[in-house]
Design an enzyme around this catalytic site. Structure first.
Site, short mmCIF file in Angstrom:
data_model
loop_
_atom_site.label_atom_id
_atom_site.label_comp_id
_atom_site.label_asym_id
_atom_site.label_seq_id
_atom_site.Cartn_x
_atom_site.Cartn_y
_atom_site.Cartn_z
N GLY A 1 0.85 -1.19 0.00
CA GLY A 1 0.00 0.00 0.00
C GLY A 1 0.88 1.24 0.00
O GLY A 1 1.94 1.25 -0.64
N GLY B 1 4.33 0.75 2.35
CA GLY B 1 5.05 -0.44 1.84
C GLY B 1 5.64 -0.17 0.46
O GLY B 1 6.80 -0.49 0.18
N ASN C 1 0.70 1.89 12.94
CA ASN C 1 0.45 2.97 13.89
C ASN C 1 -0.23 2.40 15.13
O ASN C 1 -0.81 1.32 15.09
CB ASN C 1 -0.47 4.00 13.22
CG ASN C 1 -0.29 5.38 13.81
OD1 ASN C 1 0.61 5.61 14.63
ND2 ASN C 1 -1.15 6.30 13.41
N ALA D 1 2.20 9.33 2.87
CA ALA D 1 1.99 8.80 1.51
C ALA D 1 0.54 8.35 1.40
O ALA D 1 -0.09 7.99 2.39
CB ALA D 1 2.93 7.62 1.26
N LYS E 1 3.38 8.65 20.37
CA LYS E 1 2.60 8.88 19.14
C LYS E 1 1.14 8.55 19.38
O LYS E 1 0.23 9.24 18.92
CB LYS E 1 3.20 8.02 18.02
CG LYS E 1 2.49 8.10 16.68
CD LYS E 1 3.06 9.18 15.78
CE LYS E 1 2.28 9.47 14.52
NZ LYS E 1 2.02 8.35 13.65
N ASN F 1 -6.73 13.26 16.97
CA ASN F 1 -7.54 12.68 15.89
C ASN F 1 -9.04 12.55 16.20
O ASN F 1 -9.87 12.98 15.39
CB ASN F 1 -6.96 11.32 15.46
CG ASN F 1 -5.55 11.45 14.92
OD1 ASN F 1 -4.92 12.49 15.05
ND2 ASN F 1 -5.04 10.39 14.31
P1 NAD Z 1 -2.43 1.18 3.14
O1 NAD Z 1 -3.86 0.85 3.39
O2 NAD Z 1 -2.11 2.20 2.11
O3 NAD Z 1 -1.63 -0.14 2.74
C1 NAD Z 1 -1.80 -1.34 3.40
C2 NAD Z 1 -1.68 -2.44 2.37
O4 NAD Z 1 -1.68 -3.70 3.05
C3 NAD Z 1 -2.84 -2.49 1.38
O5 NAD Z 1 -2.31 -2.55 0.07
C4 NAD Z 1 -3.56 -3.79 1.72
O6 NAD Z 1 -4.17 -4.40 0.61
C5 NAD Z 1 -2.40 -4.61 2.25
N1 NAD Z 1 -2.81 -5.75 3.07
C6 NAD Z 1 -3.70 -5.79 4.08
N2 NAD Z 1 -3.81 -7.05 4.55
C7 NAD Z 1 -2.96 -7.81 3.82
C8 NAD Z 1 -2.64 -9.19 3.80
N3 NAD Z 1 -3.24 -10.05 4.64
N4 NAD Z 1 -1.73 -9.63 2.92
C9 NAD Z 1 -1.13 -8.78 2.05
N5 NAD Z 1 -1.40 -7.45 2.01
C10 NAD Z 1 -2.30 -6.99 2.88
O7 NAD Z 1 -1.82 1.56 4.55
P2 NAD Z 1 -0.63 2.58 4.87
O8 NAD Z 1 -1.15 3.97 4.73
O9 NAD Z 1 0.59 2.19 4.13
O10 NAD Z 1 -0.46 2.35 6.44
C11 NAD Z 1 0.23 1.27 7.01
C12 NAD Z 1 0.43 1.61 8.48
O11 NAD Z 1 1.28 2.75 8.56
C13 NAD Z 1 -0.86 2.02 9.20
O12 NAD Z 1 -0.86 1.55 10.52
C14 NAD Z 1 -0.83 3.54 9.18
O13 NAD Z 1 -1.55 4.15 10.26
C15 NAD Z 1 0.66 3.79 9.31
N6 NAD Z 1 1.10 5.09 8.78
C16 NAD Z 1 0.74 5.48 7.52
C17 NAD Z 1 1.17 6.71 7.04
C18 NAD Z 1 0.81 7.18 5.66
O14 NAD Z 1 1.10 8.36 5.33
N7 NAD Z 1 0.21 6.37 4.79
C19 NAD Z 1 1.98 7.53 7.85
C20 NAD Z 1 2.35 7.09 9.13
C21 NAD Z 1 1.89 5.86 9.58
O1 KPL Z 2 -0.26 11.44 13.19
C1 KPL Z 2 -1.15 12.24 13.00
C2 KPL Z 2 -2.36 11.76 12.29
O2 KPL Z 2 -3.07 12.54 11.67
O3 KPL Z 2 -2.57 10.54 12.35
C3 KPL Z 2 -1.03 13.63 13.57
C4 KPL Z 2 -0.60 14.58 12.47
C5 KPL Z 2 0.04 13.65 14.66
C6 KPL Z 2 -2.29 14.11 14.18
O4 KPL Z 2 -2.62 13.30 15.27
#
Ligand code: NAD
Ligand code: KPL
Length: 303
Positions: free
Chosen positions: A9, A12, A103, A129, A182, A190
């Site tokens: 996703g 990743g 997260n 992202a 965090k 949030n």
């Molecule tokens: P996302 O939903 O974009 O990607 C997750 C991916 O995992 C999806 O493609 C989904 O199909 C895949 N998936 C789920 N179950 C699966 C399985 N059993 N086998 C294979 N693939 C599987 O999520 P993300 O935004 O990349 O977030 C991932 C984690 O990172 C979350 O906990 C999120 O809160 C945290 N996070 C994300 C961001 C961001 O900007 N996207 C920033 C900080 C933290």
């Molecule tokens: O991590 C965040 C989120 O939106 O998930 C911030 C920017 C810290 C707000 O809680």
């Protein structure tokens, strides 16, 4: 040694593309042969970064591939982590390292319980992202990732591969404190942005509520053995609110897009921990009740 990425996703894909660009061996693990076929049809992962769009033909296989895995990045949502790891556990070599890019708190333990013979390394990231299509990821915001191992402070040998790949990171000997910190920030910001339908900065109009949540979160972190994570929490919460004033929180974005939230691993985890301490946390619990009612009204899962 090759990296494997489960969860192609937003984050990743961002990790996989940067590893590939640096010449570090990396491959994606896709859930089904159908997803693998769709990926091959697309010709790879597309990264949109600074207005440039590039295609990256990263090697990929599906879960049926029998090759053992020595280093895995698990990059799915917290609520998918336990099931995702269960599907791939049979391929993890003894001593394999698994980086947990989720997260909140709670999913790391769910995964670690399934992997007694592997090393689990929780991570906490502020990178931004999002996906704007199948196999497409937009790199929306520079950030940083902290990694650590609650059971062993020895840094892994592959941190230099992250360096070469320009994945900004720090080895954190106390990763649990980072994850709690965090979590506290996310709990203070949030849910209220969802309940008031507002940007982070607009929480300034709800100062007393934010302060009351911070008071309880400080008590909670301290009672849970995380005094360092509680240090100056109020100040940090307002700093983040100001620094991200124009943004919508990730939970606000999930609810608005009709996506499942990670509530069980954020406010839900905090409220369960609060109950465990036996200390009164009336504000956290009231916000949880209001948030669950909000999710009900929007037809979204409460977990
Ligand atoms: P996302 O939903 O974009 O990607 C997750 C991916 O995992 C999806 O493609 C989904 O199909 C895949 N998936 C789920 N179950 C699966 C399985 N059993 N086998 C294979 N693939 C599987 O999520 P993300 O935004 O990349 O977030 C991932 C984690 O990172 C979350 O906990 C999120 O809160 C945290 N996070 C994300 C961001 C961001 O900007 N996207 C920033 C900080 C933290
Ligand atoms: O991590 C965040 C989120 O939106 O998930 C911030 C920017 C810290 C707000 O809680």
């Amino acid at each position: 040694m090759s990296w494997h990425v489960l969860g192609a996703g937003s984050l990743g894909s961002l990790w996989a593309v940067r590893l590939l660009r640096a010449g570090v061996p990396v491959q994606l693990i896709l859930r089904t042969p159908q997803r693998l076929a769709a990926y091959r049809q697309a010709g790879g992962l597309t990264l949109v970064e600074g207005g440039q769009t590039t295609l990256h033909a990263i090697a990929a296989s599906d879960l049926d591939d029998p090759a053992p895995i020595a280093r895995l990045l698990l990059a799915c949502k917290a609520y998918d982590a336990a099931e995702a790891i269960a599907a791939v556990a049979h391929r993890l070599a003894p001593g394999a390292e698994v980086i947990l890019l989720q997260n909140g708190l709670g999913s790391q333990d769910e995964v670690a319980r399934q992997l007694p013979d592997q090393r689990c390394l929780p991570a906490s990231s502020t990178e931004g992202a999002f996906r704007d299509g199948d196999w497409r990821v937009v790199f929306a915001g520079q950030g940083h990732t902290w990694l650590g191992d609650p059971l062993d402070a020895t840094p892994p040998a592959w941190l230099d591969e992250l360096q070469r790949s320009q994945i900004p990171h720090t080895w954190s000997p106390d990763i649990l404190a980072r994850l709690w910190r965090k979590l506290a920030l996310n709990c203070a910001i949030n849910p209220l942005t969802v309940l008031y339908g507002c940007r982070n900065g607009e929480l300034a109009a709800h100062r007393e509520e934010v302060e009351a949540l911070c008071d309880e979160l400080v008590t909670l972190l301290t009672a849970c053995g995380q005094p360092e994570a509680a240090q100056d929490l109020h100040h940090e919460v307002w700093r983040v609110i100001e620094a991200t004033a124009a943004n919508y929180s990730s939970m606000y974005q999930d609810v608005t897009a009709g996506r499942r939230t990670e509530i069980s691993y954020l406010l839900g985890y905090a409220c369960a921990a609060a109950e465990g301490t036996g200390l009164p946390m009336a504000h956290l619990q009231a916000v949880q009740r209001r948030l669950l009612a909000h999710l009900d009204r929007h037809g979204l899962p409460r977990y």
